[in-house]
Design a protein around this motif. Sequence first.
Motif, short mmCIF file in Angstrom:
data_model
loop_
_atom_site.label_atom_id
_atom_site.label_comp_id
_atom_site.label_asym_id
_atom_site.label_seq_id
_atom_site.Cartn_x
_atom_site.Cartn_y
_atom_site.Cartn_z
N TYR A 148 0.85 -1.20 0.00
CA TYR A 148 0.00 0.00 0.00
C TYR A 148 0.88 1.24 0.00
CZ TYR A 148 -3.53 -3.44 1.07
OH TYR A 148 -4.35 -4.55 1.01
N ASP A 149 1.27 1.63 -1.19
CA ASP A 149 2.18 2.76 -1.39
C ASP A 149 1.35 4.01 -1.72
OD1 ASP A 149 4.39 4.33 -1.82
OD2 ASP A 149 4.64 3.69 -3.90
N PRO A 150 1.26 4.96 -0.79
CA PRO A 150 0.39 6.13 -1.02
C PRO A 150 0.78 6.89 -2.29
CG PRO A 150 1.13 6.05 1.26
CD PRO A 150 1.93 5.03 0.51
N GLY A 151 -0.24 7.32 -3.04
CA GLY A 151 0.00 8.11 -4.24
C GLY A 151 -1.04 7.88 -5.31
N ILE A 152 -1.14 8.83 -6.22
CA ILE A 152 -2.14 8.77 -7.28
C ILE A 152 -1.85 7.65 -8.27
CG2 ILE A 152 -0.93 10.43 -8.75
CD1 ILE A 152 -4.76 10.07 -8.25
N ALA A 264 -17.57 4.16 -8.37
CA ALA A 264 -17.41 3.75 -6.97
C ALA A 264 -16.04 3.15 -6.72
CB ALA A 264 -18.50 2.75 -6.59
N LEU A 265 -15.54 2.38 -7.68
CA LEU A 265 -14.21 1.79 -7.53
C LEU A 265 -13.12 2.86 -7.61
CD1 LEU A 265 -14.65 -1.52 -9.54
CD2 LEU A 265 -14.12 -1.31 -7.10
N ALA A 266 -13.38 3.92 -8.34
CA ALA A 266 -12.43 5.04 -8.36
C ALA A 266 -12.33 5.67 -6.98
CB ALA A 266 -12.85 6.07 -9.40
N VAL A 267 -13.47 5.77 -6.30
CA VAL A 267 -13.47 6.32 -4.94
C VAL A 267 -12.69 5.40 -4.00
CG1 VAL A 267 -14.92 6.93 -2.96
CG2 VAL A 267 -15.64 7.54 -5.29
N SER A 268 -12.96 4.08 -4.09
CA SER A 268 -12.23 3.15 -3.22
C SER A 268 -10.75 3.14 -3.56
CB SER A 268 -12.81 1.74 -3.35
OG SER A 268 -12.47 1.14 -4.59
N PHE A 274 -4.60 6.87 -0.79
CA PHE A 274 -4.24 8.01 0.06
C PHE A 274 -4.57 7.83 1.54
CE2 PHE A 274 -4.62 9.81 -4.18
CZ PHE A 274 -3.46 10.56 -4.28
N VAL A 275 -5.38 6.81 1.87
CA VAL A 275 -5.76 6.61 3.26
C VAL A 275 -5.14 5.34 3.83
CG1 VAL A 275 -7.69 6.22 4.85
CG2 VAL A 275 -7.92 7.88 2.98
N THR A 276 -5.31 4.21 3.12
CA THR A 276 -4.86 2.92 3.66
C THR A 276 -3.38 2.93 4.04
OG1 THR A 276 -6.53 1.72 2.36
CG2 THR A 276 -4.64 0.47 3.17
N GLY A 277 -2.52 3.42 3.18
CA GLY A 277 -1.08 3.40 3.45
C GLY A 277 -0.55 4.65 4.10
N SER A 278 -1.44 5.52 4.54
CA SER A 278 -1.00 6.78 5.14
C SER A 278 -0.59 6.61 6.60
CB SER A 278 -2.13 7.82 5.04
OG SER A 278 -3.18 7.49 5.93
N GLU A 279 -0.20 7.72 7.23
CA GLU A 279 0.22 7.70 8.63
C GLU A 279 -0.93 8.02 9.58
OE1 GLU A 279 3.18 6.72 9.65
OE2 GLU A 279 3.74 6.37 7.54
N MET A 280 -2.16 8.01 9.07
CA MET A 280 -3.31 8.29 9.94
C MET A 280 -3.44 7.21 11.02
SD MET A 280 -6.33 9.25 7.22
CE MET A 280 -6.12 10.51 5.96
N TYR A 281 -4.17 7.55 12.09
CA TYR A 281 -4.51 6.55 13.09
C TYR A 281 -5.33 5.44 12.44
CZ TYR A 281 -3.10 9.98 16.60
OH TYR A 281 -2.39 10.87 17.37
N TRP A 282 -5.10 4.20 12.86
CA TRP A 282 -5.78 3.07 12.23
C TRP A 282 -7.30 3.19 12.35
CZ3 TRP A 282 -9.06 0.05 14.98
CH2 TRP A 282 -8.96 0.07 16.38
N TRP A 283 -7.76 3.71 13.52
CA TRP A 283 -9.20 3.81 13.71
C TRP A 283 -9.81 4.86 12.79
CZ3 TRP A 283 -10.91 8.60 15.00
CH2 TRP A 283 -9.98 9.46 15.62
#
Length: 329
Positions: A148-152, A264-268, A274-283
């Motif tokens: 999961y490498d963040p980026g477009i 819808a798949l473009a949104v996912s 940009f979300v899955t592999g980011s540094e955000m909190y897991w929750w």
Amino acid sequence: MDIDAFTAVHAAEWDRLKELASRRRLDGAESDELVRLYQSVATHLSTVRSAAPDPALVTRLSDVLNRARTRIAGTHEPAWREVVRFAVVSLPAAFYRIRWWSHAVTAACLLVGIVAGAYVASDEQALNALMPPSAQEEYVNNAFASYYDPGIEFAGVVWTNNARIAALAVAGGITGFFTLNVLWQNAVQIGATGGMMAAHDELDLFLTLIAPHGLLELTCIFVAGAAGLRLFWTLIDPGHRKRSVAMAAEGRALITTVIGLAVALAVSGLVEGFVTGSEMYWWLKIVIGAIVLAAFWAYVYVLGGRATRAGATGDLAEHEAGATVVTAG
């Protein structure tokens, strides 16, 4: 038929129709004349096509008729209105009409995935059949998370792959088996991967990386499978309609579904990129994924339910789909 003679006899009517169609204002008598000439020239075009299909004359008459048709029926509604109607009526209606199929496919695939995961996690032979123990360690400790490498660019690759899978699930519906095979393979693969992660005590990592984008992504795959199976069922049981008519209507509605799934798949894909592999909190990642999924089903049930109650099915409008032959029985 002598094209030159035919043209000489009727050219005045064609020119008159073109003239009336080009005028900004018509009185009552001229409007009646426009309609009468339109019907007459339409007959001329049919005659030319069947008896002596001269390309130049066919083009000329078609152009005149198109202008007259626009004048009689009025200008086409603006393109933006069609886009809005598609987004708030046709598309949600297409999703709504297969909602129960979608829920059934989701439940079945989750069951298959859970069984496959439990089997791999509890059976060492099944676990090692996936990959050698050394490769398992590398996958669990590094490869799974680093994927999961963040980026477009990553989001675009993910979207392309998932859209392809969804399209295969829908298109394969004509066979029935192909769609079931696509759903089975995806459910088993995801379940087995989760089972391997669980066997190495990394189930929490698996869930926190799958959930943010997977909630919507997998739902889209399940909806695609449901659409494909609905097409197959229509082939088996067309209801009160002729089988060819039912299949044509279902096929047109499926095109609407595929377009919606691509969006819808473009949104996912954006969430995964940009979300899955980011540094955000897991929750927070999971909350974002849940919100996106909830928005999808709210769209289906609120707008889709309203559109369906108003008579929409996701198919083309009657004047766009074309007339069907009325049959008894």
